[in-house]
Design an enzyme around this catalytic site. Sequence first.
Site, PDB file in Angstrom:
ATOM      1  N   ASP A 139       0.859  -1.178   0.000  1.00  0.00           N
ATOM      2  CA  ASP A 139       0.000   0.000   0.000  1.00  0.00           C
ATOM      3  C   ASP A 139       0.902   1.238   0.000  1.00  0.00           C
ATOM      4  O   ASP A 139       2.127   1.118  -0.014  1.00  0.00           O
ATOM      5  CB  ASP A 139      -0.970  -0.030   1.185  1.00  0.00           C
ATOM      6  CG  ASP A 139      -0.251   0.065   2.512  1.00  0.00           C
ATOM      7  OD1 ASP A 139       0.988   0.201   2.529  1.00  0.00           O
ATOM      8  OD2 ASP A 139      -0.933   0.005   3.546  1.00  0.00           O
ATOM      9  N   SER A 140       0.303   2.416   0.022  1.00  0.00           N
ATOM     10  CA  SER A 140       1.098   3.639  -0.158  1.00  0.00           C
ATOM     11  C   SER A 140       1.516   4.267   1.158  1.00  0.00           C
ATOM     12  O   SER A 140       2.316   5.196   1.175  1.00  0.00           O
ATOM     13  CB  SER A 140       0.258   4.661  -0.915  1.00  0.00           C
ATOM     14  OG  SER A 140      -0.812   5.096  -0.086  1.00  0.00           O
TER      15      SER A 140
ATOM     16  N   GLY B  81      -0.653   5.882   2.784  1.00  0.00           N
ATOM     17  CA  GLY B  81      -1.650   6.943   2.927  1.00  0.00           C
ATOM     18  C   GLY B  81      -2.705   6.615   3.975  1.00  0.00           C
ATOM     19  O   GLY B  81      -2.960   7.412   4.879  1.00  0.00           O
ATOM     20  N   PHE B  82      -3.280   5.450   3.867  1.00  0.00           N
ATOM     21  CA  PHE B  82      -4.357   5.078   4.784  1.00  0.00           C
ATOM     22  C   PHE B  82      -3.885   5.150   6.237  1.00  0.00           C
ATOM     23  O   PHE B  82      -4.592   5.657   7.104  1.00  0.00           O
ATOM     24  CB  PHE B  82      -4.868   3.673   4.455  1.00  0.00           C
ATOM     25  CG  PHE B  82      -6.066   3.275   5.252  1.00  0.00           C
ATOM     26  CD1 PHE B  82      -7.331   3.749   4.920  1.00  0.00           C
ATOM     27  CD2 PHE B  82      -5.942   2.447   6.363  1.00  0.00           C
ATOM     28  CE1 PHE B  82      -8.447   3.397   5.672  1.00  0.00           C
ATOM     29  CE2 PHE B  82      -7.052   2.093   7.121  1.00  0.00           C
ATOM     30  CZ  PHE B  82      -8.305   2.571   6.768  1.00  0.00           C
TER      31      PHE B  82
ATOM     32  N   ASP C  76      -2.836   8.251  -1.867  1.00  0.00           N
ATOM     33  CA  ASP C  76      -4.135   8.894  -2.062  1.00  0.00           C
ATOM     34  C   ASP C  76      -4.638   9.519  -0.773  1.00  0.00           C
ATOM     35  O   ASP C  76      -4.087   9.287   0.297  1.00  0.00           O
ATOM     36  CB  ASP C  76      -5.158   7.856  -2.552  1.00  0.00           C
ATOM     37  CG  ASP C  76      -5.422   6.771  -1.514  1.00  0.00           C
ATOM     38  OD1 ASP C  76      -4.468   6.434  -0.759  1.00  0.00           O
ATOM     39  OD2 ASP C  76      -6.536   6.261  -1.436  1.00  0.00           O
TER      40      ASP C  76
ATOM     41  N   GLY D 122     -11.564   4.102  -0.104  1.00  0.00           N
ATOM     42  CA  GLY D 122     -12.580   4.844   0.638  1.00  0.00           C
ATOM     43  C   GLY D 122     -13.876   4.095   0.845  1.00  0.00           C
ATOM     44  O   GLY D 122     -14.894   4.681   1.204  1.00  0.00           O
TER      45      GLY D 122
ATOM     46  N   ASP E 149      -8.109  -7.591   0.208  1.00  0.00           N
ATOM     47  CA  ASP E 149      -7.149  -7.877   1.285  1.00  0.00           C
ATOM     48  C   ASP E 149      -7.776  -7.472   2.600  1.00  0.00           C
ATOM     49  O   ASP E 149      -8.663  -6.600   2.629  1.00  0.00           O
ATOM     50  CB  ASP E 149      -5.870  -7.043   1.119  1.00  0.00           C
ATOM     51  CG  ASP E 149      -6.088  -5.615   1.592  1.00  0.00           C
ATOM     52  OD1 ASP E 149      -6.733  -4.845   0.848  1.00  0.00           O
ATOM     53  OD2 ASP E 149      -5.679  -5.286   2.722  1.00  0.00           O
TER      54      ASP E 149
ATOM     55  N   CYS F  60     -13.532 -28.437   6.650  1.00  0.00           N
ATOM     56  CA  CYS F  60     -12.294 -27.787   6.215  1.00  0.00           C
ATOM     57  C   CYS F  60     -11.167 -28.816   6.154  1.00  0.00           C
ATOM     58  O   CYS F  60     -11.070 -29.691   7.006  1.00  0.00           O
ATOM     59  CB  CYS F  60     -11.944 -26.686   7.209  1.00  0.00           C
ATOM     60  SG  CYS F  60     -10.410 -25.824   6.833  1.00  0.00           S
TER      61      CYS F  60
ATOM     62  N   CYS G  44      -7.823 -27.838   5.974  1.00  0.00           N
ATOM     63  CA  CYS G  44      -6.554 -27.139   6.225  1.00  0.00           C
ATOM     64  C   CYS G  44      -5.708 -27.930   7.211  1.00  0.00           C
ATOM     65  O   CYS G  44      -6.189 -28.857   7.864  1.00  0.00           O
ATOM     66  CB  CYS G  44      -6.808 -25.721   6.750  1.00  0.00           C
ATOM     67  SG  CYS G  44      -7.148 -25.612   8.521  1.00  0.00           S
TER      68      CYS G  44
ATOM     69  N   CYS H 243      -7.260 -28.078  10.760  1.00  0.00           N
ATOM     70  CA  CYS H 243      -8.438 -28.942  10.900  1.00  0.00           C
ATOM     71  C   CYS H 243      -8.104 -30.417  10.694  1.00  0.00           C
ATOM     72  O   CYS H 243      -8.781 -31.296  11.223  1.00  0.00           O
ATOM     73  CB  CYS H 243      -9.541 -28.484   9.948  1.00  0.00           C
ATOM     74  SG  CYS H 243     -10.240 -26.892  10.473  1.00  0.00           S
TER      75      CYS H 243
ATOM     76  N   HIS I 255      -5.731 -21.445   9.852  1.00  0.00           N
ATOM     77  CA  HIS I 255      -7.091 -21.833   9.459  1.00  0.00           C
ATOM     78  C   HIS I 255      -7.864 -20.669   8.838  1.00  0.00           C
ATOM     79  O   HIS I 255      -8.484 -20.819   7.780  1.00  0.00           O
ATOM     80  CB  HIS I 255      -7.878 -22.379  10.653  1.00  0.00           C
ATOM     81  CG  HIS I 255      -9.331 -22.533  10.352  1.00  0.00           C
ATOM     82  ND1 HIS I 255      -9.827 -23.598   9.640  1.00  0.00           N
ATOM     83  CD2 HIS I 255     -10.384 -21.715  10.588  1.00  0.00           C
ATOM     84  CE1 HIS I 255     -11.128 -23.443   9.462  1.00  0.00           C
ATOM     85  NE2 HIS I 255     -11.493 -22.308  10.029  1.00  0.00           N
TER      86      HIS I 255
END
Lengths: 371, 371
Positions: A93-94, A96-97, A147, A217, A267, A305, A307, A310, A336
Site C-alpha cells: 500500500d502507499s 496513505g491510509f 491517495d 474509501g 485484502d 475444512c 486445512c 483442521c 485456518h
Amino acid sequence: MKDAVTFNLIKKDKKARRGVLSTPHGEVQTPVFMPVGTAGTVKAMRPEEVKALGAEIILSNTYHLYLRPGHEVIKEAGGLHKFMNWDRPILTDSGGFQVFSLGDLRKITNEGVEFRSHIDGSYHMFSPEKSMEVQNALGSDIMMAFDECAPYPCDMDHAERAAKRTTEWLMRCKEAHKNTGKQSLFGIMQGGVYPDLRKKSAEEIVAMDLPGYAVGGLSVGEPKELMCEVLDHCVDHLPENKPRYLMGVGTPDYLFEAVERGIDMCDCVLPTRIARNGTALTSGGQINIKNAKYERDFTPLDGKCDCYTCRNYTRAYLRHLYKSDEILSSMLLSNHNLYFLVNIMKNIRESIEEERFAEYKNEFYREYGYM
Amino acid sequence: MKDAVTFNLIKKDKKARRGVLSTPHGEVQTPVFMPVGTAGTVKAMRPEEVKALGAEIILSNTYHLYLRPGHEVIKEAGGLHKFMNWDRPILTDSGGFQVFSLGDLRKITNEGVEFRSHIDGSYHMFSPEKSMEVQNALGSDIMMAFDECAPYPCDMDHAERAAKRTTEWLMRCKEAHKNTGKQSLFGIMQGGVYPDLRKKSAEEIVAMDLPGYAVGGLSVGEPKELMCEVLDHCVDHLPENKPRYLMGVGTPDYLFEAVERGIDMCDCVLPTRIARNGTALTSGGQINIKNAKYERDFTPLDGKCDCYTCRNYTRAYLRHLYKSDEILSSMLLSNHNLYFLVNIMKNIRESIEEERFAEYKNEFYREYGYM
C-alpha cells in the site's frame, strides 16, 4: 515500456470475473484474497505455510516498513521479497491510509502529509514522491498510489477535495515512480459515497492508463448496503481489461459482494487479527474457541475444512492452547482463517468458470448463517 | 511383563555412551536432548517443525497438564500424543519439581504434597499414586517417579530425609503404575551434594530394577564444578545397561559435561525460553538479536548452522521481527535454538562412535568461548 504487471480476463459469470494477474514474481489467479503481512511477516506464519495454504500474493504496509526497520535497510537486504523470504508477488500500500488514520498526529497539505510516528513520536513527511521512493526501495510487484482516503461519514465538499487531490497526487506518483519495468503502479479511485464524484475520479485515473485500479474509501464504516450500492457505481467506470482491487475488505460476505460486482482483488487483516483473539471463521459461521463448550469437543474447528489445523487438531486442544496463552494458538488459528478466505476465493473462481457463482454464494450464505 | 522402554548400549568412549532407547512410539538415539513442551506444545513450534529439526523425543509437564486442560480431558482425547499431534516418544515428569517450587503454596507430608494452583489458587494434592494416575492418563512413554527434590543449599539431614522419602515414594509409584506394558517408570536418585547419600539412594532405587534412572536434585543452583563432582559419584552407582537421565540440564556446556560423565538424556526449557527474549545460541556463543549492531547485518544468525532459520533469514530480519514484537521472532529463534542443542547431541553421538568425544568437546568449547 511494458508494465511489470498485466491482466488477462478469461471468463465472466454476469459481472463476476475470472482472470490471471501476471507479475515479475509469478501468476496470481483472480479473484484473489491477499493475506496481509503488515511488518514484513504474515503474523504467526512461516512464509512456506502461507504458500501451503494457497496464497499466491500478499500485501505489506509501506508505513510500517518505512518506520521499522526502514526502507533503506530493506533495500540493502535486496528488497522485501528477499528480506522476508517470500518469492511470490507482493503488493504494497502507499502508507496513505495509515497516516490519515493517525488523527491528531498528522497534518495534510497539497504537498503531502506530515505525521508523527506511532512508535516514537518522531516527525516524518509522506508525499506522492516519498511513497514512490519507499515502495521502489521495497521492490513490491504492485505499488499503490498515495491517495487521500476520506472518512465516513464525509460531506460532498470534503469528498470532492479528497478525490481531486488523489488525482493530482496520482500524477505525481506516476512521474516519481522510478522502476516501471519491474514494479507496477495502481491508481486509486476516491469520491466517498457520491456517484458523480466516483465517476469523475474514475475517469481521471483511467485516463492515465495504469495497469490496475483500486476502489479506495469503501469499507470504512458505512453500512454494507451502501458499500454495495457505491461499489456498483465505481465498477461501472473501470475498464474491463484491467484488474480491480477493493482495498481492506475481508469478511466472507464482503468477498462475495465484491466479486459479484466485478472486483478481482481483496485484502484484510481480519483473518489473522481475530485468530489472535481466539476467533475462527468456519463454514457454520464464526466461533470463539475459548468458549467452555469446547473443553471436551474432540472434533476439528470446521468439519468441512481440510486445512492443516483442521486435519490435525481438535477444538479441545485449540481451546487449551488459547487458554494457556500458547503461541501455537495464534499460529494454528491464523493458518485456518487465512485458508478459509483463500479457499472461498478458490471456490469462487471455480464457480465463475462453471457459471454458477450465484448458486455458490447462496449456498455459502445459507450455511454460514448470513441468511 | 516386558518393560515398554528398553535400552541398548552400543558404544563407549571412556564414560561417554552411545545407545538406543526403544519405546512404543519409536527409537531414540542417545545421548539425546529432549525439547520441553510444558503445556502440551513445544512453545512457538508446530510438531512437524520439532521433528524436522531432528528431535526424537519431547518432555511434557504433568503439573501443568493436570491443572490445564486436566488429565481427564487428555485421556478422553486419546492420550497426550494424539491430543498434541506428536507421534514420537514423550517423557512426562512427575509434577514433583513444580509443586516443590511453589514455596508457600505447598505443604509436604509423607502422604504427598498439598498445593495451590498457580493459575486460580485452588487446592490440590499430589502423591505418588496421584502422579501415576495422571501420567497413566496422559499415556507418556516414559513416566517419572514422584520424588522430593531437595533445594540447594540443603543440609545433610534435609537431603537424607528427602532421599529416604523419594525411595519410599518410588515404591508406591511402582505399585500404583497401572500401564506397565505401554509406559515405563523411571526412578529418580536424590541425596543432594552428599556422596554417601547419593550412593545409598542409587542402591535403593537400582534394587527396584526399573527400565531407567534419573539423577534429580542437580543443576538447582549449585556451582558447575560441584555439579560435575556430584554427578561423577551419582553415575558410578548406576547400572551400565539402563539409560541415565540428568533432569533439567540444557546449556551447551552442561550437555557436554553430562555426556562426558555417562549421561544419556537431558532436557531443558532454556532454548525456547531465551528464544522468546531474543537470545540465540550460536557456535560463537550467545547473542541477543535486539542489539543495534545487527540492524544491517545480512548474515545468518549462525554462519555454521544449517537450520531452517539460518538457511532463510538474516540477523537484520530477525532483529526487525523481535523489535516489532512479531510472533515469527519467537518461532524462528526457538527453531534455531532447539536445532542447535539437538544438533550438538547429534555431533556428540558421532564423536562417541568415532572415539573422539574429548576432541569434539574441546573444539566446541574453544569456538563457543567457554575457554
